[in-house]
Design a protein around this motif. Structure first.
Motif, PDB file in Angstrom:
ATOM      1  N   ALA A   1      13.021  -8.294   3.067  1.00  0.00           N
ATOM      2  CA  ALA A   1      12.561  -8.700   1.919  1.00  0.00           C
ATOM      3  C   ALA A   1      10.963  -8.913   2.482  1.00  0.00           C
ATOM      4  N   GLN A   2      10.988  -9.556   3.757  1.00  0.00           N
ATOM      5  CA  GLN A   2       9.593  -9.889   4.160  1.00  0.00           C
ATOM      6  C   GLN A   2       8.835  -8.442   4.506  1.00  0.00           C
ATOM      7  N   LEU A   3       9.653  -7.394   4.860  1.00  0.00           N
ATOM      8  CA  LEU A   3       9.021  -5.980   5.501  1.00  0.00           C
ATOM      9  C   LEU A   3       8.628  -5.473   4.159  1.00  0.00           C
ATOM     10  N   GLU A   4       9.439  -5.676   2.835  1.00  0.00           N
ATOM     11  CA  GLU A   4       9.015  -4.878   1.766  1.00  0.00           C
ATOM     12  C   GLU A   4       7.662  -5.854   1.122  1.00  0.00           C
ATOM     13  N   GLU A   5       7.668  -7.064   1.138  1.00  0.00           N
ATOM     14  CA  GLU A   5       6.624  -7.680   0.753  1.00  0.00           C
ATOM     15  C   GLU A   5       5.275  -7.326   1.540  1.00  0.00           C
ATOM     16  N   LYS A   6       5.441  -7.269   2.873  1.00  0.00           N
ATOM     17  CA  LYS A   6       4.077  -6.861   3.820  1.00  0.00           C
ATOM     18  C   LYS A   6       3.608  -5.333   3.754  1.00  0.00           C
ATOM     19  N   ASN A   7       4.642  -4.265   3.729  1.00  0.00           N
ATOM     20  CA  ASN A   7       4.446  -3.167   3.792  1.00  0.00           C
ATOM     21  C   ASN A   7       4.858  -2.326   2.310  1.00  0.00           C
ATOM     22  N   VAL A   8       5.092  -2.914   1.197  1.00  0.00           N
ATOM     23  CA  VAL A   8       5.255  -2.264   0.027  1.00  0.00           C
ATOM     24  C   VAL A   8       4.609  -2.747  -0.899  1.00  0.00           C
ATOM     25  N   HIS A   9       4.978  -4.293  -1.402  1.00  0.00           N
ATOM     26  CA  HIS A   9       4.317  -5.005  -2.497  1.00  0.00           C
ATOM     27  C   HIS A   9       2.714  -5.444  -2.413  1.00  0.00           C
ATOM     28  N   SER A  10       2.550  -5.752  -1.192  1.00  0.00           N
ATOM     29  CA  SER A  10       1.189  -6.286  -1.073  1.00  0.00           C
ATOM     30  C   SER A  10       0.144  -4.983  -1.008  1.00  0.00           C
ATOM     31  N   VAL A  11       0.678  -3.624  -0.250  1.00  0.00           N
ATOM     32  CA  VAL A  11       0.004  -2.739  -0.277  1.00  0.00           C
ATOM     33  C   VAL A  11      -0.249  -2.256  -1.613  1.00  0.00           C
ATOM     34  N   TYR A  12       0.550  -1.939  -2.338  1.00  0.00           N
ATOM     35  CA  TYR A  12       0.384  -1.471  -3.780  1.00  0.00           C
ATOM     36  C   TYR A  12      -0.663  -2.207  -4.568  1.00  0.00           C
ATOM     37  N   ASP A  13      -0.410  -3.517  -4.457  1.00  0.00           N
ATOM     38  CA  ASP A  13      -1.600  -4.242  -5.183  1.00  0.00           C
ATOM     39  C   ASP A  13      -2.997  -3.892  -4.770  1.00  0.00           C
ATOM     40  N   CYS A  14      -3.323  -3.562  -3.375  1.00  0.00           N
ATOM     41  CA  CYS A  14      -4.250  -3.566  -2.742  1.00  0.00           C
ATOM     42  C   CYS A  14      -4.826  -2.070  -3.256  1.00  0.00           C
ATOM     43  N   ILE A  15      -3.883  -1.125  -3.429  1.00  0.00           N
ATOM     44  CA  ILE A  15      -4.450   0.447  -3.607  1.00  0.00           C
ATOM     45  C   ILE A  15      -4.036   0.761  -4.810  1.00  0.00           C
ATOM     46  N   ALA A  16      -3.658  -0.166  -5.879  1.00  0.00           N
ATOM     47  CA  ALA A  16      -3.386   0.391  -7.302  1.00  0.00           C
ATOM     48  C   ALA A  16      -4.290   0.991  -7.916  1.00  0.00           C
ATOM     49  N   PRO A  17      -5.701   0.772  -8.028  1.00  0.00           N
ATOM     50  CA  PRO A  17      -6.574   1.425  -8.761  1.00  0.00           C
ATOM     51  C   PRO A  17      -6.557   3.159  -8.114  1.00  0.00           C
ATOM     52  N   HIS A  18      -6.757   3.101  -6.726  1.00  0.00           N
ATOM     53  CA  HIS A  18      -6.762   4.415  -6.228  1.00  0.00           C
ATOM     54  C   HIS A  18      -5.569   5.134  -6.337  1.00  0.00           C
ATOM     55  N   PHE A  19      -4.349   4.711  -6.150  1.00  0.00           N
ATOM     56  CA  PHE A  19      -3.194   5.133  -6.381  1.00  0.00           C
ATOM     57  C   PHE A  19      -3.073   5.614  -7.784  1.00  0.00           C
ATOM     58  N   SER A  20      -3.454   4.926  -8.697  1.00  0.00           N
ATOM     59  CA  SER A  20      -3.111   5.282 -10.150  1.00  0.00           C
ATOM     60  C   SER A  20      -4.274   6.527 -10.585  1.00  0.00           C
ATOM     61  N   GLU A  21      -5.283   6.752  -9.906  1.00  0.00           N
ATOM     62  CA  GLU A  21      -6.093   7.931  -9.921  1.00  0.00           C
ATOM     63  C   GLU A  21      -5.345   9.012  -9.790  1.00  0.00           C
ATOM     64  N   THR A  22      -4.503   8.973  -8.526  1.00  0.00           N
ATOM     65  CA  THR A  22      -3.648  10.356  -8.065  1.00  0.00           C
ATOM     66  C   THR A  22      -2.413  10.463  -8.958  1.00  0.00           C
ATOM     67  N   ARG A  23      -2.001   9.889  -9.711  1.00  0.00           N
ATOM     68  CA  ARG A  23      -1.110   9.837 -10.608  1.00  0.00           C
ATOM     69  C   ARG A  23      -1.312   9.912 -12.067  1.00  0.00           C
ATOM     70  N   HIS A  24      -1.180  11.322 -12.402  1.00  0.00           N
ATOM     71  CA  HIS A  24      -1.572  11.413 -13.712  1.00  0.00           C
ATOM     72  C   HIS A  24      -0.829  12.208 -14.480  1.00  0.00           C
ATOM     73  N   THR A  25       0.008  13.312 -13.987  1.00  0.00           N
ATOM     74  CA  THR A  25       0.417  14.221 -14.511  1.00  0.00           C
ATOM     75  C   THR A  25       2.129  13.996 -14.591  1.00  0.00           C
ATOM     76  N   PRO A  26       2.967  13.911 -15.266  1.00  0.00           N
ATOM     77  CA  PRO A  26       4.184  13.481 -15.369  1.00  0.00           C
ATOM     78  C   PRO A  26       4.973  14.831 -14.575  1.00  0.00           C
ATOM     79  N   TRP A  27       5.952  14.729 -13.838  1.00  0.00           N
ATOM     80  CA  TRP A  27       6.850  15.798 -13.296  1.00  0.00           C
ATOM     81  C   TRP A  27       7.554  16.357 -14.259  1.00  0.00           C
ATOM     82  N   PRO A  28       7.554  17.680 -14.468  1.00  0.00           N
ATOM     83  CA  PRO A  28       8.259  18.515 -15.542  1.00  0.00           C
ATOM     84  C   PRO A  28       9.552  17.966 -15.733  1.00  0.00           C
ATOM     85  N   ARG A  29      10.437  17.848 -14.640  1.00  0.00           N
ATOM     86  CA  ARG A  29      12.002  17.773 -14.807  1.00  0.00           C
ATOM     87  C   ARG A  29      12.084  16.229 -15.299  1.00  0.00           C
ATOM     88  N   VAL A  30      11.412  15.248 -14.938  1.00  0.00           N
ATOM     89  CA  VAL A  30      11.474  13.963 -15.461  1.00  0.00           C
ATOM     90  C   VAL A  30      11.237  13.801 -17.023  1.00  0.00           C
TER      91      VAL A  30
END
Length: 636
Positions: free
Chosen positions: A351-380
């Motif tokens: 849980a600590q590893l996920e907090e440091k290297n997943v949750h906190s990271v995505y909160d920091c990079i969220a705007p930039h990450f969102s800019e790169t994710r705009h088109t749904p995958w066809p099979r999804v």
């Protein structure tokens, strides 16, 4: 006048496609006929297959080679002379029927072919230890064996791709192993005893070594209908001794052997015996691609062979103890022994590893990450659109909400652990509100504890989420949580990153193809690793906190290269947007954040799903570097 206009329009299309090909692979078109042809507007990205290209082209002239490039809407053919190339051009150019969507295809001549694979893969030597003995049995002996195994008694398995029957011991799919303490009542038929003295005699004639054990004690019978296959795999090292024998009855098929970037196809003839020993048994995967046509060599070049029903008899001898082979890469005995040396990650540390290297990271990079994710995958998107009007759909780990509007006839709700991504999702909703009344709905929660009552949703997706969980127990818990939410008959889809980013017929995934420097040979993988490691080490010194006490030392993966380990830290480089902060080189500052990933081996996701009660695997597939499963909650 109309004809001239149509001709000019077609010519403009040709010139545009020729320019794209020149930019992509550096080869030039030719005004004069040559031996090299390009189909300009149909390729792998449009659903065209090598078998379809070849089966159409050889109607008019022989073909020596077909080249299909991954993620491209064009492909190439090579003929042995210009006259044959002209025949194909004249019959196929401007005609309909080849391209998957039924459109017209157009062709051009080129001065050369792209350098992407060996001239003739069929002339390569077989992997070490691989022997094919043609005409191993007579037709009467084949009929005797078919009668002995009673193929009419072979029932449809849970694999959905083929019918399977076991003798001696049950092969446990999902675990890829056998339980030696639970022999089956039905032993290998006595009629098979004719095989072993004959096989040893044939091996001795060829000057090849025989095996040092008596006779097999396990037999798996697979019945393949045209269009069915089996994924690339290595028979579990610790389960079976060396060698393994496969007898082909009833029909021919092409089997692919792979090791890293090497690929070797082999045509398995009816009544032939295949012997896999040494490297071919331990270090190469083997599999059969699901299709109805196989590309095979002919006297004039290449041709297509329609598949027929095929029955394979695979004979093995159980191993009593760990494997001691010299091929550790795919050896489960070595991998398990190495895993036992690694520290156990407790739930608290995970849980600590996920907090440091997943949750906190995505909160920091969220705007930039969102800019790169705009088109749904066809099979999804296709999965979401398969639900009927009025269905309730839940996207667990919805990110910026790009999948929340794939089915406007359903109530689609998203949730995500990252508050930054939830905010991005809400911002997206504001933009959509100007043109639509069907607005995305999203809330914040953890994928391990979704605050939705049990059996409340018709469909559920988890796209690129559970590979961020740091233990197998937590990954399994996330799947169980999805199953809890489904109504009886409800379906769920999971995507996770695959360790093997070349599993699709040894073609690079979109992730690897983004490595433009490597693809253009400007640098090597090792150079990239060194540069990335140096940069990360410097930033760790400057800004990263010390490792979590008790957490394992995880390797830092080099982006857009093959994965060497399953548990890694994947960098995300966040580029600054402020012009005022640009340095003397006029480039914006960047920060590197490390995200934890567990990349999945083939079959690992299916094996986890087998541990979840009340659900049934509907489909598993590989999609652009991801292992994917669809499962359904059983009706009570």
């Amino acid at each position: 006048m109309t004809k001239d206009y149509s001709s000019r329009k077609l010519e403009r299309k040709q010139r545009r496609c020729e320019a794209i090909i020149h930019t992509d692979v550096g080869i030039e078109s030719s005004e004069k006929p040559t031996c090299f042809l390009a189909i300009l507007n149909a390729g792998l990205s449009t659903g065209l297959t090598e078998e379809s290209v070849l089966s159409n082209a050889i109607q008019y002239a022989p073909v020596q080679q077909v080249i299909m490039l991954p993620n491209k809407s064009y492909c190439f053919l090579k003929c042995d002379n210009v006259n044959n190339a002209e025949r194909i051009y004249n019959h196929m150019h401007g005609r309909a029927g080849l391209e998957q969507r039924g459109g017209v295809v157009y062709l051009s001549y080129f001065k050369s072919l792209p350098i992407c694979k060996e001239e003739n893969i069929w002339t390569k030597p077989l992997p070490e230890g691989l022997v094919l003995l043609p005409d191993f049995l007579t037709e009467s002996e084949e009929n005797m064996l078919l009668k002995a195994i009673n193929i009419e008694d072979v029932e449809q398995s849970d694999l959905k791709h083929r019918r399977v029957k076991h003798f001696g011991y049950q092969f446990i799919y999902g675990e890829n192993n056998v339980d030696p303490t639970k022999p089956l009542n039905e032993k290998i038929p006595n009629e098979c005893d004719i095989l072993w003295p004959l096989l040893k005699t044939e091996m001795t004639k060829l000057g090849l070594p025989t095996w040092d054990w008596d006779v097999p004690d396990q037999l798996t019978v697979n019945i393949y209908e045209p269009g069915q296959g089996i994924p690339p795999h290595v028979d579990t090292h610790s389960a079976f001794l060396d060698p393994i024998f496969s007898l082909s009855l009833f029909g021919d098929v092409v089997m692919d052997f792979r090791r890293g970037s090497d690929r070797q196809p082999l045509k398995l003839l009816r009544r032939s015996m295949l012997v896999m020993s040494g490297a071919s048994r331990y270090d190469w995967t083997h599999g059969i691609t699901p299709r109805t046509l196989d590309v095979v060599p002919s006297e004039t070049g290449l041709t297509v062979m329609p598949r027929q029903k095929r029955i394979s008899l695979t004979f093995r001898r159980l191993r009593r103890g760990p494997c001691d082979c010299t091929f550790p890469t795919l050896c489960d005995s070595r991998i398990n022994a190495q895993s036992n040396l690694c520290p156990v990650i407790t739930d608290v540390i995970a849980a600590q590893l996920e907090e440091k290297n997943v949750h906190s990271v995505y909160d920091c990079i969220a705007p930039h990450f969102s800019e790169t994710r705009h088109t749904p995958w066809p099979r999804v998107a296709e999965f979401l659109r398969s639900f009927q009007t009025g269905s309730v759909l839940l996207d667990i780990g919805c990110g910026n909400g790009k999948y929340l509007q794939c089915n406007n006839n359903a109530l689609t709700i998203g949730c995500d652990r990252s508050s930054g991504l939830i905010n991005a999702c809400l911002e997206r909703a504001k933009i959509i509100s100007e043109t639509s009344t069907n607005l995305p709905n999203a809330f914040r929660c953890d994928c391990l504890h979704v605050p939705v009552r049990s059996q409340a949703v018709d469909g559920c997706i988890s796209i690129a989420v559970i590979h961020h969980l740091a233990t197998a127990e937590r990954r399994l818990a996330a799947i169980r949580e999805m199953a809890r939410l489904l109504r009886p008959g409800g379906r769920a889809l999971i995507y996770v990153w695959a360790k093997d980013q070349r599993a699709n017929d040894n073609k690079k995934s979109a992730y690897l193809l983004q490595n433009k420097a490597l693809n253009k040979n400007k640098t090597t993988v090792e150079q990239q690793r060194q540069c990335a490691a140096a940069e990360v080490q410097q930033q760790q010194t400057e800004q990263f906190e010390p490792l979590i006490p008790g957490a394992p030392q995880l390797p830092v993966h080099t982006n857009r290269t093959d994965f060497m380990q399953q548990d890694v830290l994947v960098p995300w480089k966040l580029k600054g947007a402020s012009v005022a902060n640009k340095d003397a080189n006029n480039s914006a500052p960047s920060s590197t954040y490390l995200r934890y990933y567990h990349v999945f081996e083939s079959g690992e996701l299916e094996a986890m799903l087998a541990q979840v009660p009340d659900v049934e695997l509907v489909q598993s597939y590989y999609d652009q570097g991801n292992h994917c499963v669809i499962f359904e909650r059983r009706q009570k």
